[in-house]
Write a protein that holds these residues in place. Structure first.
Motif: not given
Lengths: 47, 195
Positions: B30, B33-34, B37, B73-74, B76-78, B80-81, B84
């Motif tokens: 990842y 993508r990370i 982002f 939860g996935k 990647l989304s964790w 990315l959160r 962020n």
């Protein structure tokens, strides 16, 4: 001479972090150990 | 190749159980993508690198402490959160601080000036002070007295006349003579008292 436009990359190159950054993260992960005693977590970093 | 098929949640469990290679696989999977982002938010490679590092340090701390990782939860989304939140927190902290970078076209020193006097101006003002003292010492004592009281002690002529026990007109006259005499000494000796 005609230019070969087909050779030109259309997509931007992948954005990647520096290798040193990845290495630092992996080394940090290897060095870090967390010991849980009761409700508390103790972090130790082996140098 | 087989490893890239392993689901994220399994890799996370492997990492929590002590398999360090699992983290390397997750980062490898990842990182683009990370990093992309983060870069889309900060627009600077070095700063994006810092956030990437900080994000994974948080990920490692959380996973190793076994505090929180929602398997549903996935991964990647964790991550990315977390990234962020880090960026937003820093943005809130620094929103009043304008960030400027030094480039070839723009030098930060064109807007920031060093207010402290240079060695040269220090030397010049020391020299002027020395010359001025020498000139004042050449004056008659009564004129010296009035001049020092007026300029160095910032006394009024009224106060000077009271302190020296003479009339105000005498003090004013002495001052005038003192200044005229100083001009004469400066002209005679060709002293330059400007920086």
């Amino acid at each position: 001479m005609a230019k070969l436009y087909s050779k030109k990359k259309l997509a931007a190159t992948k954005m990647l972090p520096k290798k040193e950054t990845i290495q630092l993260i992996l080394n940090y992960s290897k060095a870090l150990s967390v010991v849980k005693i009761g409700n508390m977590n103790f972090k130790t970093i082996a140098n | 190749m087989a490893k890239s098929q392993v689901p994220d949640s399994v890799l996370v469990q492997m990492y929590i159980s002590g398999n360090e290679d699992a983290l390397a696989t997750l980062i490898n999977r990842y990182q683009s993508r990370i990093f992309g982002f983060i870069y889309s938010k900060v627009n600077d490679r070095d700063i994006a690198d810092d956030y990437f590092q900080e994000t994974f340090i948080r990920v490692i701390n959380t996973l190793k402490s076994k505090k929180y990782y929602d398997e549903k939860g996935k991964f990647l989304s964790w991550v990315l959160r977390i990234a962020n939140n880090l960026i937003v927190d820093d943005f809130r902290k620094n929103k009043n601080i304008k960030m400027l970078r030094d480039t070839e076209e723009f030098s930060i020193f064109s807007i920031i000036k060093d207010a402290t006097p240079s060695v040269e101006s220090n030397l010049i003002s020391t020299q002027i002070g020395y010359d001025l003292r020498k000139i004042i010492e050449e004056l008659p004592l009564d004129q010296q007295e009035v001049l020092k009281m007026r300029f160095f002690q910032e006394m009024t002529f009224k106060e000077i006349s009271e302190a020296t026990n003479v009339s105000m007109n005498t003090s004013l006259g002495r001052m005038r003579y003192a200044i005229n005499n100083m001009r004469k000494i400066i002209e005679k000796n060709q002293i330059y008292l400007t920086a």
